[in-house]
Enzyme design. Structure first.
Site, PDB file in Angstrom:
ATOM      1  N   SER A   1     -17.887 -16.208  10.336  1.00  0.00           N
ATOM      2  CA  SER A   1     -18.579 -16.584  11.573  1.00  0.00           C
ATOM      3  C   SER A   1     -17.634 -17.039  12.674  1.00  0.00           C
ATOM      4  CB  SER A   1     -19.588 -17.689  11.284  1.00  0.00           C
ATOM      5  OG  SER A   1     -20.557 -17.218  10.389  1.00  0.00           O
TER       6      SER A   1
ATOM      7  N   HIS B   1     -34.096 -18.423  12.096  1.00  0.00           N
ATOM      8  CA  HIS B   1     -33.864 -19.413  13.138  1.00  0.00           C
ATOM      9  C   HIS B   1     -34.873 -19.315  14.264  1.00  0.00           C
ATOM     10  CE1 HIS B   1     -29.791 -19.248  11.270  1.00  0.00           C
ATOM     11  NE2 HIS B   1     -29.877 -20.536  11.465  1.00  0.00           N
TER      12      HIS B   1
ATOM     13  N   CYS C   1     -26.392 -18.224  13.810  1.00  0.00           N
ATOM     14  CA  CYS C   1     -27.451 -17.292  13.418  1.00  0.00           C
ATOM     15  C   CYS C   1     -26.873 -15.888  13.272  1.00  0.00           C
ATOM     16  CB  CYS C   1     -28.562 -17.287  14.457  1.00  0.00           C
ATOM     17  SG  CYS C   1     -29.805 -16.035  14.117  1.00  0.00           S
TER      18      CYS C   1
END
Lengths: 647, 379
Positions: free
Chosen positions: A327, A370, A383
């Site tokens: 991420s 989310h 997300c």
């Protein structure tokens, strides 16, 4: 085709004529050679004989003292220390084992060592001095010198040898020196004669190897008179060599020490960069090894232990190691999307916890989803589905271009060994590498830093510095050479729209400081050091459908080498960025739980210039932080020495 | 002339071939190689196993190969001349490619345990091809420009590849070797005159280009030329080898300092004394007499080859023998001229004497072909 007798005759005649001509040419060349031999050997014999005897006046090279490596405050990272040793020359010793036997009465040697030395002596030519013992005490050295008559061929020598006073802290960046091998010589065009001296050492890896020419210096020479056995009678003249350049690095020894200690026994890497000028202030890979072992000659078992260690202490994970960035790559994807104009910071995607694409289900890390997510929230909550949607619209080529713009998939020019280029994959790359077309699933994986994307911790730090400043920050490692400061470059603007950069930075700030942030526990509460960051957890294995059906296995239940990598990148202070950091813990588990706390401690040390004040930590964290620092065995702050070697 | 032209019935067959081998040549080769063993023994400080013994083993293997090749009919060599040349070119390309991938100059290919140096092999295969070419080409066409251009291209192709390694020395040796075969084949001497003139002009241009903005060589290459012209200018650096080698050679005098008594080589002043500078060791220890004897042995080998070439009525065999003799000549002339300071320092071995496997094998392979030509001559 058959040749007529006439043709054969013509051919033979032609060859005979030419054969005789060539023979004549060759004869004249041989004549010249013979004449030259006669001139040299008969007419000028006396002259050359004098020169040959005059060779009993020998020129001996004086090895230059190797240049020092200093940290940014002038502390010695690599220096030279006096080293007493003895060498033995087979030809002069005559009976090697007798001489060694006598020598053993002065210096303790085991039978195995003696056997190894004899093997070494027999391997080398008779006139090459072979090192017998190293790092002798002054007493041993002196008594060998006194007993010289009983020890023919044994020469006590004193010289300088490399030492690394900070031991493991800089092992990977600086590397180490070692004896010159035949392989080293074969790689160098016109090797410096000093390289052929016994015991001369040259840089093998890292800065020591990359800046070898600079650090080596220039050999001096002394003219000595020797007797027919080659023993020195007296010194006639002496011309000192020139010490290698003193190189001051951008590294901060105290910070480097702290970072190394903080990484501890994990298989991990951390890179801290000054975003204002690109200075690498700490670049630490763990576990470490002691480079002094290599200078002294590492033993077989010691070496095997390092090689077989599953945490790979010899590898420099900061620049050689490449990892799926997970991420932490989302800033790249987000900025690629925003810059393309296809989305804007207010664009929202709905995350139900997964996305169905081309018959495959791509999951978000959050099972429940989310809900509706915008750009800042996508980073804040990390997300995944937001990025799956984005990847389909933006495409891989734009993401790859942004990755390279931010320094991933680009080799940064640092004087370190095997600096990895990483991979910022695009269509062209996959065609070249696998001869396959790019699939939309590949884009989806790449958007969250999985799949083909690979980045080194150095590249992640550069990426963070570039996001923080909007400038094309380039890392540098050399601060000054012989006290002449290297120019600081005024980095050009990256050309990313300020509003888009602002969205990425707001998102990174929210990761740390908003109530939904994934790394909220690792925030810095001191307002002047407010930190913005991004966590990452990258898979090193594929989760099979069967596993998924059974329910995902918890990381802790897996064997170490199949656990997820923990990553974290951050910069601080938020309003006026000074330092960027990246931290990767191999198979550490989650980025927020494992990598972020480490990065926070190191970043705070850099910002506060010492052990971080506990007031910078959230209330609940202070006790644990205090405990951590107490248990660290930090190197004492050494008063800065001026950089001069003992010579 | 195809193999049908060979009067096969008059050519020895089977084991009887051994009687037709040029035994003086075998004897001379062994004599030269033995000189090498002696010097290697001396240089190693009176030890066989360092260099002399491995060299003896290699020589023995090489001799077996030579005898085996002597039994191969001469027309076989012409049949394989084109494929052999093409294979060499491909290998040279492979070396360049591998070198580029492996970063840095490389001159060999590692194939299993064998380290193949295609540029050495090319020296023989180029001679093979040119001999076959001129055997095929009618005599009256030999000097026509188009028919001169073809062999020039055939020579320059491997030369270009070798230059890419980069190995200027071997490239020059290929040009000289190829040029001598062309000369032997009867190409008009005007061509050679014109090329020599152009080379002279080019050297002049290079030398006056120094320091101008169209400088033709790199600065380090110019420095190497400086060192050659005046070795004394840099006695501890690049000039060191040349000076030390000349001192060793010159101090030998008439009869030398005696076996294993050479001070220059003993006291380690000489660099690479077991390979490129072994002639100086010989000249120092055995003096003018020793050095001239080796030179004489070389000349006798040359003489035998040239004699065999001139008396062979088969054009291919004759040119081939000539070409291999010339390659051998270039080897020893360049090495000797270098150690005597008459050519710029450049690593090249003394044929059959220097320590090293590749050149020994290539030369004995070459002499095997010479023997084959000798055995299968039309009678």
């Amino acid at each position: 085709m058959r040749k007529s007798p006439k043709e054969i005759f013509e051919s033979s005649r032609s060859i005979s004529r030419r054969g005789l001509l060539i023979g004549a040419i060759q004869a004249s060349v041989v004549g010249v050679l013979g004449f030259r031999l006669r001139t040299m050997q008969l007419e000028h014999e006396e002259e050359y004989r004098l020169l040959s005897d005059g060779n009993s006046i020998k020129i001996r090279l004086l090895p230059p003292a190797r240049g020092l490596l200093l940290d940014r405050n002038g502390l010695v990272i690599a220096g030279n220390e006096q080293n007493y040793r003895v060498t033995l020359t087979r030809e002069e010793a005559g009976d090697v084992s007798t001489v060694l036997g006598r020598l053993r009465q002065i210096i303790p040697m085991t039978d195995a060592e003696t056997a190894a030395i004899i093997a070494e002596i027999n391997r080398r030519s008779a006139i090459t001095p072979v090192s017998i013992a190293d790092r002798l005490s002054w007493d041993e050295f002196a008594s060998i010198a006194i007993n010289a008559p009983a020890l023919p061929g044994v020469v006590p020598e004193s010289g300088l040898s490399r030492s690394y006073p900070r031991r493991g802290d800089f092992a990977h960046v600086i590397g180490y020196v070692g004896p010159v091998s035949d392989y080293d010589l074969s790689k160098i065009e016109n090797p410096d004669p000093v390289l052929r001296l016994p015991e001369f050492q040259l840089g093998k890896v890292g800065v020591e190897a990359k800046l070898e020419e600079l650090l080596r210096g220039k050999a001096g020479a002394r003219r000595v008179e020797v007797n027919s056995a080659g023993r020195e009678m007296r010194e006639l003249s002496r011309q000192e060599g020139q010490q290698g350049a003193t190189v001051q690095l951008t590294l901060d020894a105290a910070l480097q020490n702290f970072a190394t200690q903080r990484l501890g026994t994990e298989s991990a890497a951390a890179v801290v960069m000054d975003v204002t000028n690109g200075d690498i202030v700490a670049i630490s890979s763990s576990p470490v090894f002691d480079p002094n072992m290599f200078v002294r000659g590492i033993s077989g078992p010691q070496y095997r232990e390092l090689m077989n260690h599953d945490h790979r202490p010899l590898a420099d994970k900061t620049v050689q190691g490449v990892y799926p960035p997970g991420s932490t790559f989302k800033m790249v994807s987000l900025l690629a999307g925003l810059e393309s104009g296809i989305i804007n910071p207010g664009t929202r995607f709905y995350c139900p916890g997964y996305l169905q694409v081309a018959g495959r289900r791509f999951h978000c890390w959050s099972r429940g989803g989310h809900g509706s997510v915008d750009a800042v929230q996508s980073l804040e909550r990390s997300c995944d589905v937001y990025y799956y949607e984005l990847a389909q619209r933006v495409g891989i080529d734009r993401m790859a271009e942004m990755a390279r713009k931010l320094g991933i998939g680009v080799r940064h020019d640092l004087p370190m060994s095997a600096v990895a280029e990483g991979i910022a994959p695009d269509r062209e790359w996959k065609r070249r590498r696998y001869d396959q077309e790019w699939q939309v699933g590949d884009s989806i994986n790449a958007s969250i830093g999985q799949g083909y994307v690979l980045a080194s911790p150095l590249q992640l730090a550069v990426m963070t510095a570039r996001v923080a400043t909007g400038k094309a920050v380039e890392p540098r490692l050399v601060k000054a050479i012989n006290s002449v400061a290297q120019p600081v470059v005024d980095f050009p603007d990256l050309g990313i729209h300020p509003l888009n950069l602002r969205a990425a930075r707001l998102g990174m700030d929210a990761v740390m400081n908003s109530s939904h942030g994934t790394a909220r526990r690792s925030r810095i509460v001191a307002p002047e050091w407010r930190m913005a960051g991004k966590t990452g957890t990258s898979q090193v294995r594929n989760i099979t459908a069967a596993e998924r059906a059974r329910g995902v296995i918890r990381n802790e239940q897996l064997p170490w080498n199949r656990r997820d990598h923990a990553l974290f990148v951050a910069y601080a202070p938020y309003d006026n960025p000074r330092y960027a950091i990246s931290c990767v813990v191999e198979h550490g588990g989650g980025g927020s739980a494992v990598a972020a706390p480490i990065a926070r401690d190191i970043l705070l040390f850099a910002l506060s210039g010492g052990v971080p004040p506990l007031s910078a930590y959230p209330d609940g964290e202070r006790g644990a932080a205090e405990e951590r620092f107490k248990n660290m065995n930090l190197a004492p702050a050494v008063v800065a020495q001026t950089g001069r070697a003992r010579a | 002339m195809s193999y049908l032209d060979y009067k096969v019935t008059q050519t020895p067959t089977g084991l009887r071939k051994i009687l037709y081998i040029s035994w003086p040549l075998v004897f001379l080769l062994t004599a030269v190689a033995s000189t090498g063993f002696l010097m290697l023994y001396s240089v190693a400080g009176g030890r066989l196993e360092t260099w002399a013994e491995p060299q003896m083993i290699r020589f023995a293997i090489g001799m077996v190969i030579m005898f085996a090749l002597a039994f191969v009919p001469i027309w076989f060599w012409r049949t394989i001349s084109i494929p052999a040349y093409l294979i060499c070119v491909l290998l040279l390309v492979a070396v360049d490619v591998v070198g580029q991938i492996g970063m840095g100059a490389q001159r060999w290919l590692q194939i299993g345990p064998v380290r193949l140096q295609p540029s050495e092999l090319t020296k023989i295969s180029l001679v093979l091809l040119l001999a076959a070419y001129y055997d095929w080409l009618p005599l009256e066409k030999v000097s026509r420009p188009l028919w001169v251009l073809i062999p020039v291209v055939l020579i320059l192709l491997p030369v270009g590849l070798v230059l890419g390694q980069p190995d200027l020395g071997t490239a020059l040796m290929l040009i000289m070797g190829g040029g001598l075969v062309m000369m032997a084949a009867g190409v008009s001497l005007w061509y050679f005159g014109a090329v020599s003139g152009m080379v002279g002009g080019a050297i002049y241009a290079v030398m006056i280009s120094r320091g101008t903005d169209w400088q033709l060589l790199r600065e380090y290459q110019f420095r190497r030329i400086d060192t050659f012209l005046d070795p004394g200018a840099d006695p501890l650096g690049a000039g060191y080898n040349i000076i030390q080698s000349q001192i060793a050679l010159g101090s030998g005098g008439w009869s030398g300092r005696g076996f294993m008594q050479g001070t220059q080589s003993r006291l380690n002043f000489l660099p690479e004394k077991h390979t490129d500078f072994i002639f100086t060791v010989l000249a120092e220890e055995f003096g003018f007499i020793g050095a001239m004897s080796l030179l004489l042995l070389y000349c006798l080998i040359l003489g035998f080859c040239i004699h065999s070439a001139l008396t062979n009525r088969d054009r291919f065999a004759s040119l081939l023998t000539m070409g291999i003799a010339c390659t051998f000549f270039i080897y020893f002339a360049i090495n000797m001229a270098t150690v005597m300071g008459m050519l710029p320092a450049k690593g090249s071995p003394l044929p059959l004497v220097s320590y090293g496997g590749t050149q020994l094998m290539i030369l004995l392979l070459g002499f095997g072909i010479v023997q084959s030509a000798h055995v299968h001559r039309p009678r």
